[in-house]
Design an enzyme around this catalytic site. Structure first.
Site, PDB file in Angstrom:
ATOM      1  N   SER A  98      38.295  47.188  51.249  1.00 16.63           N
ATOM      2  CA  SER A  98      38.639  48.017  52.416  1.00 16.63           C
ATOM      3  C   SER A  98      39.821  47.436  53.200  1.00 16.63           C
ATOM      4  O   SER A  98      40.079  46.233  53.166  1.00 16.63           O
ATOM      5  CB  SER A  98      37.445  48.142  53.355  1.00 16.63           C
ATOM      6  OG  SER A  98      36.327  48.628  52.668  1.00 16.63           O
TER       7      SER A  98
HETATM    8  N1  SAH Z   1      32.702  45.736  50.578  1.00 17.05           N
HETATM    9  C1  SAH Z   1      33.683  45.665  49.500  1.00 17.05           C
HETATM   10  C2  SAH Z   1      34.360  46.979  49.243  1.00 17.05           C
HETATM   11  C3  SAH Z   1      33.469  47.827  48.505  1.00 17.05           C
HETATM   12  S1  SAH Z   1      34.125  49.169  47.607  1.00 17.05           S
HETATM   13  C4  SAH Z   1      34.700  44.587  49.734  1.00 17.05           C
HETATM   14  O1  SAH Z   1      34.664  43.911  50.773  1.00 17.05           O
HETATM   15  O2  SAH Z   1      35.518  44.377  48.845  1.00 17.05           O
HETATM   16  C5  SAH Z   1      32.561  49.949  47.304  1.00 17.05           C
HETATM   17  C6  SAH Z   1      31.717  49.273  46.246  1.00 17.05           C
HETATM   18  O3  SAH Z   1      30.476  49.950  46.229  1.00 17.05           O
HETATM   19  C7  SAH Z   1      32.290  49.354  44.857  1.00 17.05           C
HETATM   20  O4  SAH Z   1      32.435  48.074  44.310  1.00 17.05           O
HETATM   21  C8  SAH Z   1      31.256  50.171  44.090  1.00 17.05           C
HETATM   22  O5  SAH Z   1      31.090  49.781  42.757  1.00 17.05           O
HETATM   23  C9  SAH Z   1      30.009  49.908  44.901  1.00 17.05           C
HETATM   24  N2  SAH Z   1      28.931  50.898  44.746  1.00 17.05           N
HETATM   25  C10 SAH Z   1      29.011  52.245  44.589  1.00 17.05           C
HETATM   26  N3  SAH Z   1      27.779  52.788  44.487  1.00 17.05           N
HETATM   27  C11 SAH Z   1      26.897  51.762  44.592  1.00 17.05           C
HETATM   28  C12 SAH Z   1      25.476  51.675  44.573  1.00 17.05           C
HETATM   29  N4  SAH Z   1      24.697  52.758  44.397  1.00 17.05           N
HETATM   30  N5  SAH Z   1      24.908  50.461  44.711  1.00 17.05           N
HETATM   31  C13 SAH Z   1      25.662  49.345  44.891  1.00 17.05           C
HETATM   32  N6  SAH Z   1      27.010  49.355  44.903  1.00 17.05           N
HETATM   33  C14 SAH Z   1      27.625  50.550  44.762  1.00 17.05           C
END
Ligand code: SAH
Length: 248
Positions: A98
């Site tokens: 993000s």
């Molecule tokens: N917080 C992260 C950014 C996350 S991007 C950072 O600091 O880099 C969102 C993430 O959510 C992605 O890696 C994606 O694979 C994950 N995601 C999507 N659906 C999900 C689910 N049902 N359970 C766990 N992770 C999930």
């Protein structure tokens, strides 16, 4: 008659040389100890003052954590020079880290204190988890894509964030064995708030979560658990990757 000391001048030169030697060792040592003099550390200072403080995030602990966590370690090598830019960046598998402002905004909204147990859904790069860990929290983070979770674990381990625990799996179910949590942060967008996350939040605990259709309108929702239910309000329009049921 003044006694002439033939070594006097030499001693002076040696004294000066010694001074510069000590000075040089001190400076070099700092550079070796910290690979970031005038590099990422000053980029982070600028990132915090221009993108975060200027937009109204004032919590001094959050600002300090954002200045401390080495964001450039969480982005792929080819994007290192852009690590502090005012935008999200790709981290592989179609996912993103993000934008710094969003990380700071969501962290501040949770109003955490040291030792709080936090559940994060969507580990991604591990950066958001590191910011919470820097604030002294015990972070339980779930990532659905195995390779991303593994890499985040390595990065966090290398940087010494022993207070982040990562699990590969579907965040819709939460992490019941580690519940209840003082706060929950979701960094992928479901269409509605998963009920198991509400159940795993402590009474009085806060949740920050983007809610809305994939590619459509989404809002960050800030919720507080009261009497077993969530009292929630929209705080910011956003665009997050979708919360999926199985790895893409
Ligand atoms: N917080 C992260 C950014 C996350 S991007 C950072 O600091 O880099 C969102 C993430 O959510 C992605 O890696 C994606 O694979 C994950 N995601 C999507 N659906 C999900 C689910 N049902 N359970 C766990 N992770 C999930």
């Amino acid at each position: 008659m003044t006694k002439h000391n033939p070594f006097h001048g030499v001693t002076c030169i040696h004294g000066l040389t010694l001074f510069f030697l000590i000075f040089t060792i001190a400076v070099t040592d700092r550079i070796w100890a910290d690979d970031e003099i005038d590099g990422p550390a000053s980029s982070r200072e600028e990132m915090v003052s221009r993108q975060i403080e200027a937009r109204g995030v004032r919590d001094p602990d959050v600002l300090k954590a954002m200045k401390t966590v080495p964001r450039h370690h969480f982005v792929p090598t080819k994007y290192k020079d852009n690590a502090h830019g005012d935008y999200p960046l790709p981290i592989g598998n179609g996912q993103t880290i993000s934008q710094p402002y969003i990380v700071a905004f969501m962290t501040a909204a949770l109003n955490v204190k040291p030792k709080d147990r936090i559940l994060e859904i969507g580990t991604g790069s591990g950066y958001q988890a590191a910011v919470l860990a820097e604030l002294g929290c015990e972070v339980y983070s779930i990532e659905i894509i195995g390779s991303l979770g593994k890499r985040a674990k390595e990065t966090l381990g290398r940087l010494g964030y022993g207070n982040v625990h990562i699990k590969i799996g579907d965040g819709h179910k939460g992490w019941p064995e580690k519940a209840p949590f003082d706060a929950i942060i979701v960094t992928c967008a479901p269409e509605k708030i998963p009920q198991s996350l509400v159940q795993q939040l402590k009474e009085g605990g806060r949740m920050i979560i983007p809610v809305g259709e994939s590619g459509g309108i989404q809002h960050l929702v800030l919720a507080v658990k009261k009497g077993g239910c969530l009292a929630s309000r929209r705080v910011l329009p956003v665009r997050f990757v979708p919360m999926v049921e199985s790895p893409p």
